[in-house]
Motif scaffolding. Structure first.
Motif, PDB file in Angstrom:
ATOM      1  N   LEU A   1      23.465  79.865  15.896  1.00 12.62           N
ATOM      2  CA  LEU A   1      23.908  79.975  14.502  1.00 12.62           C
ATOM      3  C   LEU A   1      22.792  80.457  13.587  1.00 12.62           C
ATOM      4  O   LEU A   1      23.021  81.312  12.712  1.00 12.62           O
ATOM      5  CB  LEU A   1      24.424  78.625  14.012  1.00 12.62           C
ATOM      6  CG  LEU A   1      25.936  78.515  13.943  1.00 12.62           C
ATOM      7  CD1 LEU A   1      26.373  77.079  13.900  1.00 12.62           C
ATOM      8  CD2 LEU A   1      26.455  79.277  12.775  1.00 12.62           C
TER       9      LEU A   1
ATOM     10  N   ILE B   1      29.547  82.574  26.371  1.00  8.92           N
ATOM     11  CA  ILE B   1      30.393  81.462  26.816  1.00  8.92           C
ATOM     12  C   ILE B   1      30.800  81.640  28.271  1.00  8.92           C
ATOM     13  O   ILE B   1      30.740  80.689  29.060  1.00  8.92           O
ATOM     14  CB  ILE B   1      31.622  81.327  25.895  1.00  8.92           C
ATOM     15  CG1 ILE B   1      31.174  80.850  24.516  1.00  8.92           C
ATOM     16  CG2 ILE B   1      32.657  80.385  26.483  1.00  8.92           C
ATOM     17  CD1 ILE B   1      32.246  80.919  23.461  1.00  8.92           C
TER      18      ILE B   1
ATOM     19  N   THR C   1      23.823  75.839  20.305  1.00  5.22           N
ATOM     20  CA  THR C   1      24.721  76.263  19.231  1.00  5.22           C
ATOM     21  C   THR C   1      23.974  76.393  17.910  1.00  5.22           C
ATOM     22  O   THR C   1      24.170  77.361  17.170  1.00  5.22           O
ATOM     23  CB  THR C   1      25.885  75.270  19.090  1.00  5.22           C
ATOM     24  OG1 THR C   1      26.556  75.147  20.344  1.00  5.22           O
ATOM     25  CG2 THR C   1      26.871  75.716  18.036  1.00  5.22           C
TER      26      THR C   1
ATOM     27  N   GLY D   1      23.873  71.579  24.507  1.00  2.00           N
ATOM     28  CA  GLY D   1      24.910  72.390  23.879  1.00  2.00           C
ATOM     29  C   GLY D   1      24.762  72.459  22.371  1.00  2.00           C
ATOM     30  O   GLY D   1      24.938  73.517  21.759  1.00  2.00           O
ATOM     31  N   ILE D   2      24.446  71.323  21.752  1.00  2.00           N
ATOM     32  CA  ILE D   2      24.261  71.289  20.309  1.00  2.00           C
ATOM     33  C   ILE D   2      23.041  72.108  19.915  1.00  2.00           C
ATOM     34  O   ILE D   2      23.066  72.860  18.942  1.00  2.00           O
ATOM     35  CB  ILE D   2      24.138  69.832  19.813  1.00  2.00           C
ATOM     36  CG1 ILE D   2      25.433  69.086  20.072  1.00  2.00           C
ATOM     37  CG2 ILE D   2      23.768  69.787  18.347  1.00  2.00           C
ATOM     38  CD1 ILE D   2      25.339  67.601  19.834  1.00  2.00           C
TER      39      ILE D   2
ATOM     40  N   VAL E   1      28.958  86.621  21.919  1.00  2.00           N
ATOM     41  CA  VAL E   1      29.177  85.168  22.076  1.00  2.00           C
ATOM     42  C   VAL E   1      30.232  84.906  23.147  1.00  2.00           C
ATOM     43  O   VAL E   1      30.118  83.945  23.916  1.00  2.00           O
ATOM     44  CB  VAL E   1      29.532  84.521  20.724  1.00  2.00           C
ATOM     45  CG1 VAL E   1      30.027  83.112  20.901  1.00  2.00           C
ATOM     46  CG2 VAL E   1      28.319  84.530  19.804  1.00  2.00           C
TER      47      VAL E   1
END
Length: 123
Positions: free
Chosen positions: A12, A110, A8, A4-5, A106
Motif C-alpha cells: 500500500l 496474489i 499488505t 500478510g499484514i 497485484v
C-alpha cells in the motif's frame, strides 16, 4: 506483525507513494509519463525499503523462499503494463494506466503468493 499484514502495508505504501509522485511529476513538473513513472516507482521502492527496516520483521518472512523474486517480477510487471498502455493509448490519463498496471500486478502477486503457499504445504 503478521507477514500478510506487513506485506499488505508495504504494498500500500509503495502504490500510494508511486501514484502521488507520478501525479506530481506529470502535472507539476510536466515530465513524460514513462520517465515520471520510472522515477516515481524507484522513489516508492526506496520509501518501502526504508519502512521495511523500521517495522519489526517476522521470522516467517525470512523462511519464505521465492518471495523476493516474486516482488521483483511484480514491480517489473507493473511498469511493463504501464509502458504498454501508455504507448498504445496516449490520449488516456496516466493515472488510468497506473491503476490498471497495479491491478494486474497485484493479481499476479496474489496468484504467486498462493502458489508459494501451496508449494510450502507440499513439503
Amino acid at each position: 506483525m503478521r507477514t500478510g499484514i506487513r506485506l499488505t502495508l508495504l504494498l500500500l505504501v509503495l502504490i500510494l507513494a508511486d501514484g502521488a509522485l507520478l501525479l506530481a511529476l506529470t502535472r507539476v513538473v510536466d515530465m513524460g509519463a514513462l520517465a515520471a513513472r520510472l522515477l516515481s516507482l524507484g522513489l516508492g521502492i526506496a520509501g518501502t525499503i526504508f519502512l521495511n527496516r523500521l517495522l519489526p520483521a517476522p521470522v516467517a518472512l525470512a523462511k519464505r523462499p521465492g518471495l523476493r523474486p516474486l516482488l521483483a517480477v511484480v514491480v517489473l510487471l507493473s511498469y511493463g503494463i504501464f509502458a504498454v498502455l501508455t504507448i498504445r493509448a496516449q490520449q488516456v490519463q496516466p493515472l488510468a494506466h497506473f491503476g490498471a498496471s497495479w491491478l494486474g500486478a497485484v493479481a499476479f502477486l496474489i496468484a504467486g503468493l498462493w502458489r508459494i503457499r501451496r508449494w510450502r504445504e507440499k513439503d
